[in-house]
Write a protein that holds these residues in place. Structure first.
Motif, PDB file in Angstrom:
ATOM      1  N   MET A  90       8.017 -20.044 147.172  1.00  0.00           N
ATOM      2  CA  MET A  90       8.992 -20.432 146.132  1.00  0.00           C
ATOM      3  C   MET A  90      10.391 -20.464 146.731  1.00  0.00           C
ATOM      4  SD  MET A  90       9.757 -18.626 142.442  1.00  0.00           S
ATOM      5  CE  MET A  90       8.088 -18.959 141.876  1.00  0.00           C
ATOM      6  N   SER A  91      11.140 -21.527 146.457  1.00  0.00           N
ATOM      7  CA  SER A  91      12.484 -21.655 147.006  1.00  0.00           C
ATOM      8  C   SER A  91      13.458 -20.708 146.321  1.00  0.00           C
ATOM      9  CB  SER A  91      12.978 -23.101 146.847  1.00  0.00           C
ATOM     10  OG  SER A  91      13.033 -23.464 145.486  1.00  0.00           O
ATOM     11  N   THR A  92      14.506 -20.343 147.043  1.00  0.00           N
ATOM     12  CA  THR A  92      15.529 -19.459 146.506  1.00  0.00           C
ATOM     13  C   THR A  92      16.495 -20.244 145.637  1.00  0.00           C
ATOM     14  OG1 THR A  92      15.420 -18.073 148.487  1.00  0.00           O
ATOM     15  CG2 THR A  92      17.387 -17.862 147.113  1.00  0.00           C
ATOM     16  N   PRO A  93      16.794 -19.798 144.420  1.00  0.00           N
ATOM     17  CA  PRO A  93      17.805 -20.482 143.588  1.00  0.00           C
ATOM     18  C   PRO A  93      19.133 -20.547 144.332  1.00  0.00           C
ATOM     19  CG  PRO A  93      16.630 -18.813 142.324  1.00  0.00           C
ATOM     20  CD  PRO A  93      16.233 -18.605 143.748  1.00  0.00           C
ATOM     21  N   LEU A  94      19.873 -21.608 144.113  1.00  0.00           N
ATOM     22  CA  LEU A  94      21.165 -21.719 144.783  1.00  0.00           C
ATOM     23  C   LEU A  94      22.135 -20.672 144.256  1.00  0.00           C
ATOM     24  CD1 LEU A  94      23.036 -23.116 146.740  1.00  0.00           C
ATOM     25  CD2 LEU A  94      23.532 -24.832 144.977  1.00  0.00           C
ATOM     26  N   LEU A  95      22.158 -20.490 142.934  1.00  0.00           N
ATOM     27  CA  LEU A  95      23.041 -19.486 142.325  1.00  0.00           C
ATOM     28  C   LEU A  95      22.210 -18.577 141.446  1.00  0.00           C
ATOM     29  CD1 LEU A  95      26.070 -18.632 142.006  1.00  0.00           C
ATOM     30  CD2 LEU A  95      26.092 -19.992 139.910  1.00  0.00           C
ATOM     31  N   ARG A  96      22.363 -17.283 141.670  1.00  0.00           N
ATOM     32  CA  ARG A  96      21.597 -16.311 140.882  1.00  0.00           C
ATOM     33  C   ARG A  96      22.520 -15.167 140.449  1.00  0.00           C
ATOM     34  NH1 ARG A  96      17.172 -14.115 144.279  1.00  0.00           N
ATOM     35  NH2 ARG A  96      15.649 -15.461 143.213  1.00  0.00           N
ATOM     36  N   ALA A  97      22.479 -14.856 139.172  1.00  0.00           N
ATOM     37  CA  ALA A  97      23.185 -13.693 138.636  1.00  0.00           C
ATOM     38  C   ALA A  97      22.146 -12.697 138.138  1.00  0.00           C
ATOM     39  CB  ALA A  97      24.109 -14.101 137.492  1.00  0.00           C
TER      40      ALA A  97
ATOM     41  N   GLU B  66      24.544 -13.933 143.617  1.00  0.00           N
ATOM     42  CA  GLU B  66      24.058 -14.394 144.912  1.00  0.00           C
ATOM     43  C   GLU B  66      24.217 -15.896 145.012  1.00  0.00           C
ATOM     44  OE1 GLU B  66      20.103 -12.954 146.001  1.00  0.00           O
ATOM     45  OE2 GLU B  66      20.321 -11.415 144.445  1.00  0.00           O
ATOM     46  N   LEU B  67      24.682 -16.343 146.166  1.00  0.00           N
ATOM     47  CA  LEU B  67      24.757 -17.762 146.474  1.00  0.00           C
ATOM     48  C   LEU B  67      23.814 -18.035 147.632  1.00  0.00           C
ATOM     49  CD1 LEU B  67      26.127 -20.521 145.942  1.00  0.00           C
ATOM     50  CD2 LEU B  67      27.751 -19.928 147.746  1.00  0.00           C
ATOM     51  N   ASP B  68      22.790 -18.831 147.365  1.00  0.00           N
ATOM     52  CA  ASP B  68      21.794 -19.169 148.387  1.00  0.00           C
ATOM     53  C   ASP B  68      21.206 -17.912 149.032  1.00  0.00           C
ATOM     54  OD1 ASP B  68      20.259 -21.072 149.581  1.00  0.00           O
ATOM     55  OD2 ASP B  68      21.740 -21.650 151.086  1.00  0.00           O
ATOM     56  N   GLY B  69      20.951 -16.890 148.191  1.00  0.00           N
ATOM     57  CA  GLY B  69      20.325 -15.669 148.653  1.00  0.00           C
ATOM     58  C   GLY B  69      21.272 -14.621 149.202  1.00  0.00           C
ATOM     59  N   GLU B  70      22.557 -14.937 149.339  1.00  0.00           N
ATOM     60  CA  GLU B  70      23.540 -13.981 149.871  1.00  0.00           C
ATOM     61  C   GLU B  70      24.305 -13.328 148.721  1.00  0.00           C
ATOM     62  OE1 GLU B  70      27.600 -13.792 152.628  1.00  0.00           O
ATOM     63  OE2 GLU B  70      26.675 -15.733 152.139  1.00  0.00           O
ATOM     64  N   ASP B  71      24.343 -12.006 148.723  1.00  0.00           N
ATOM     65  CA  ASP B  71      25.101 -11.273 147.710  1.00  0.00           C
ATOM     66  C   ASP B  71      26.588 -11.454 147.976  1.00  0.00           C
ATOM     67  OD1 ASP B  71      26.194  -9.534 145.890  1.00  0.00           O
ATOM     68  OD2 ASP B  71      25.106  -7.756 146.571  1.00  0.00           O
TER      69      ASP B  71
END
Length: 283
Positions: A1-8, A75-80
């Motif tokens: 599964m791909s990582t969401p670009l933006l995640r809160a 997180e942006l592209d998996g980076e906090d």
């Protein structure tokens, strides 16, 4: 599964408020955002909708790092990116830009369009491709403005044109995510449609991802891929656009839909048919 670009994840934002005991009393806190989580895939649009005071704009500012979180992560592209320091925020600002509600208050009235559009690049300490004049003219043409007006000031433009300047400024650094915080709510209906069409064209051609904050559900229906409904600082319903509009699960969502007279008749008919089928099945 791909990582969401933006995640809160589990966002909380509290603001201090003075208690009734006066200035000597320890301040209380108001929780404007209460355990909010969402994800946006690259190229999609998540609309956060709700009435005034629901916490949607505060959530947008947390996601764009214009406000610091009380707790939770962005997180942006998996980076906090929650705890990024000033130097690292420059890189984040290249990826995440904001278009604000009132174009006039968000544009410096003393600056020309050229200076406004190129300011993000100067902040990023980046060179301006082709020079400021050519770069600005190209962006103005890209958002449907006359390039010959690059030396004019915001007050010399209509509200819709001023908002296009704000969009051009956001595009200047080549962002991946654009947060539209009530970006069309201050515009006339006909101008709203033009700006929405522009945003959709830009998304298709540039691969942009939108976090779209709005209270107008008719506007949301035109642009959103997914919808999250907020009230009292919480998301109470989230899903694909058509599912939320045609078969809302939460009472608050149904009330929002009932309160909006500009929803198209065919949308309303579909929603009422689904509501009737749900009620029939419950008997």
């Amino acid at each position: 599964m791909s990582t969401p670009l933006l995640r809160a994840t589990h966002l909380v934002k509290e603001f201090p408020v003075m208690g009734t005991g006066g200035v000597l009393r320890r301040p209380d806190t108001f929780r404007a955002v209460d355990d909010v989580s969402f994800e946006i895939d690259a190229g999609d649009t998540l609309a956060l909708v709700g009435e005034s005071g629901s916490g949607k704009s505060t959530t947008a500012r947390l996601a764009a790092r214009l406000l610091d979180v009380t707790s939770g992560t962005v997180e942006l592209d998996g980076e906090d990116v929650t705890a990024l320091k000033r130097s690292d925020l420059r890189r984040f600002r290249s990826d995440v830009q904001v278009v604000f509600q009132d174009p006039y208050s968000s544009l410096n009235p003393r600056h020309t369009v050229e200076r406004i559009v190129t300011a993000p690049l100067l902040y990023q300490q980046r060179s301006i491709p082709g020079g400021a004049r050519a770069f600005t003219r190209a962006l103005m043409e890209r958002v449907g403005l006359d390039p010959d007006h690059s030396q004019k000031y915001p007050a010399q433009f209509s509200g819709g044109q001023a908002q296009r300047i704000g969009i051009a400024r956001a595009l200047a650094v080549g962002p991946r995510v654009v947060v539209c915080d009530e970006a069309v709510s201050a515009l006339d209906v006909s101008v709203q449609a033009q700006v929405i069409n522009l945003l959709r064209d830009l998304q298709r051609e540039e691969g942009l991802t939108y976090l779209f904050i709005a209270h107008d559900l008719a506007v949301v229906r035109q642009i959103a891929t997914r919808v999250a409904v907020m009230t009292q600082g919480r998301i109470v319903e989230e899903g694909d656009r058509d599912a939320v509009f045609d078969a809302p699960r939460h009472e608050y969502t149904r009330k929002l839909l009932d309160a909006v007279p500009r929803i198209r008749p065919e949308w309303e008919a579909a929603r009422r048919r689904n509501a009737a089928l749900t009620a029939e099945g419950a008997r």
